[in-house]
Design an enzyme around this catalytic site. Sequence first.
Site, PDB file in Angstrom:
ATOM      1  CG  HIS A 153     -31.720-123.164 -12.887  1.00 21.15           C
ATOM      2  ND1 HIS A 153     -32.738-123.020 -11.979  1.00 21.15           N
ATOM      3  CD2 HIS A 153     -30.644-122.542 -12.357  1.00 21.15           C
ATOM      4  CE1 HIS A 153     -32.304-122.309 -10.949  1.00 21.15           C
ATOM      5  NE2 HIS A 153     -31.030-122.012 -11.148  1.00 21.15           N
ATOM      6  CB  SER A 274     -36.084-148.585 -33.213  1.00 24.59           C
ATOM      7  OG  SER A 274     -37.353-148.598 -33.841  1.00 24.59           O
ATOM      8  CE  LYS A 280     -35.471-144.271 -31.386  1.00 25.97           C
ATOM      9  NZ  LYS A 280     -35.698-143.123 -30.556  1.00 25.97           N
ATOM     10  CD  GLU A 287     -34.406-145.434 -22.431  1.00 25.03           C
ATOM     11  OE1 GLU A 287     -35.599-145.195 -22.602  1.00 25.03           O
ATOM     12  OE2 GLU A 287     -33.690-145.967 -23.299  1.00 25.03           O
TER      13      GLU A 287
END
Length: 459
Positions: A153, A274, A280, A287
Amino acid sequence: MWGGRYASGPAEIMEEINASIDFDKRMARQDIQGSLAHAAMLAETGILSREDVAAISGGLKTVFEEIEAGSFTFSRALEDIHMNIESRLKDLIGPVAGRLHTGRSRNDQVATDNRLWVRDTIDTLDAQIRDLQMALAEKAHGFAGAVMPGFTHLQSAQPVTFGHHLLAYVEMLGRDRGRLADARKRLNECPLGAAALAGTSFPIDREMTAKALGFDRPTANSLDSVADRDFALETLSAASICAVHLSRFSEEIVLWMTPQFAFIRLSDKFTTGSSIMPQKKNPDAAELIRGKSGRIFGALQALLVVMKGLPLTYSKDMQEDKEGMFDALQSLSLCLAAMTGMVHDMEPDTRAMKRWAGAGFSTATDLADWLVRVLDMPFRDAHHVTGRLVAMAEAQKTGLEKLSLAQMQSVEPRITDEIFKVLGVERSVKSRVSYGGTAPANVKRQARRWLTRLEKEAG
Ligand code: ARG
């Protein structure tokens, strides 16, 4: 090609919707392979003269060289790869080119090309998945004892090791290879010679062409031969399941890369920055792998829908089998390569993982097991006692190992200070020695077993 019956050419829009050359030129190699085998068989059986077949085979080889060299001009007016090649063959060797199509049709031709292409692709994918398994197993071997939190979970459940976690994916990928191998076995029958749908009156030798093209045998029913796209569906199913695995792993990489988890670092090779936020480091490769799973599942879904209402045998709808399938399998191939690179690149932060391995009272099960083992408590009672201790620790905003013995004994008087030994995360993973469990010695052994097997397979 059908000028006999036709007085005029197609409407412009007809040509537009009809042409598949933009994508099926990818099967050029397989188309020529199939034609060479067919031509050789036509000579062997005496259906064509040896001279004609020599001219045809020589011409086909030239066409292939032109395609390889990039000098071949593909024409949309010629619809697809089969007619493009045949037309160029005619330019090169004259009307004898027209004899190549004796005893076959584009229907069995495209089914054959398609199977050959899928078979080649399965072989590439298999080797790529094996490489990924190898990268994972190597990393797992190196970090067999690195403790990390195990989740259910997405809540801290029990400590496991990083190596153990990686080996879970090696197992999944092993099944993916099994499914692809299975699909390959079933697809490896040759439809060539089924002709349009009914077979042919020429004395062709289907065993011969099947063998020449590396198929186990010819397909047994001519209708099925030209109507079937199971092989594509099955391969796309296997590819989709593999994509699920890559996507789940990607999701974990994305999570682990956050400063909040900080379980792993990826180098500049597999991240992007970024344009506005200088700090970043985004896990774009992960992704994208997660994202590309969508188009892979989509291709499977699309082909299922294309096929489901088609009466036997061939319908032009089936030309829609290719684009999605090419895209899906090539996407999977790209994802596998990127994932393998990322696994090599990945640097686990074992201190961060260990710190969080103990969070969320993750050794509560070890405590309950101690009560069962040492105090001979039924597990359900031990669960209850442990639950009360967890509640106590939680109220004090501390960990189980920080409770005093007196506090523990206020819940269960028979507890001794021996109990503190089982509350450490290292001790916890070491105790999980059951087959398939996370004990570091187990993980090391499993990683070694995989590495031996994978190295043997790689040859
Ligand atoms: N380009 C076609 C396809 O991909 C080849 C088969 C054409 N057959 C036909 N009967 N029109 O399906």
